[in-house]
Design a protein around this motif. Structure first.
Motif, short mmCIF file in Angstrom:
data_model
loop_
_atom_site.label_atom_id
_atom_site.label_comp_id
_atom_site.label_asym_id
_atom_site.label_seq_id
_atom_site.Cartn_x
_atom_site.Cartn_y
_atom_site.Cartn_z
N GLN A 86 101.88 -0.01 28.00
CA GLN A 86 101.11 -0.57 29.32
C GLN A 86 102.90 -0.77 30.05
OE1 GLN A 86 99.05 -0.64 27.67
NE2 GLN A 86 97.67 0.03 28.39
N LEU A 87 103.08 -2.22 29.18
CA LEU A 87 104.02 -3.03 29.62
C LEU A 87 105.59 -2.66 28.97
CD1 LEU A 87 102.81 -6.46 28.37
CD2 LEU A 87 103.42 -5.63 30.95
N GLU B 180 110.47 2.20 33.80
CA GLU B 180 110.52 2.35 34.68
C GLU B 180 111.47 1.11 35.37
OE1 GLU B 180 107.66 2.28 38.99
OE2 GLU B 180 106.94 2.64 37.28
N LEU B 181 111.52 -0.15 35.50
CA LEU B 181 112.61 -0.96 35.84
C LEU B 181 114.03 -0.88 35.40
CD1 LEU B 181 112.00 -3.64 37.68
CD2 LEU B 181 112.17 -4.83 35.14
N ARG C 72 106.25 -0.24 32.28
CA ARG C 72 106.57 -0.57 33.18
C ARG C 72 108.25 -0.83 33.37
NH1 ARG C 72 101.54 -5.08 34.58
NH2 ARG C 72 100.21 -3.14 35.11
N LEU D 50 107.70 -9.28 31.78
CA LEU D 50 107.14 -8.64 31.15
C LEU D 50 106.66 -8.37 29.90
CD1 LEU D 50 108.18 -5.90 33.13
CD2 LEU D 50 105.71 -6.84 33.99
#
Length: 92
Positions: free
Chosen positions: A23-24, A30-31, A27, A12
């Motif tokens: 945005q990354l 969340e990961l 992510r 990512l």
């Protein structure tokens, strides 16, 4: 779902640009969110989240090489010299 790895985080972060850093960052958050706090992948993800936060106020992720010279054509129109390791000041 399998447990995330450092390679998943790197996949990512690798192509990150200032434009897509927020945005990354979301992510990656969340990961790794559900991993235990002591998990090395979570810690690694949190380090990369910090990089992406800096990158969102930078003009480049470049980790090597000199800054762009102010003598570069176009500097007066679009100054761009803030790498991720030394970003522009954030808005707080």
């Amino acid at each position: 779902m399998r447990e995330p790895t450092k390679e998943d985080v790197d996949a990512l972060v690798g192509p990150a640009t200032p434009h897509f850093a927020p945005q990354l960052r979301a992510r990656i958050e969340e990961l790794v969110r559900n991993l235990p706090e002591a998990n090395p992948v979570r810690k690694y993800g949190e380090e990369k989240i910090e990089l992406l936060e800096r990158l969102s106020f930078a003009s480049s992720k470049a980790e090597e090489g000199p800054r762009e010279p102010r003598s570069r054509p176009g500097w007066d129109e679009i100054p761009s010299t803030a790498p991720a390791h030394d970003p522009l000041p954030g808005r707080k």
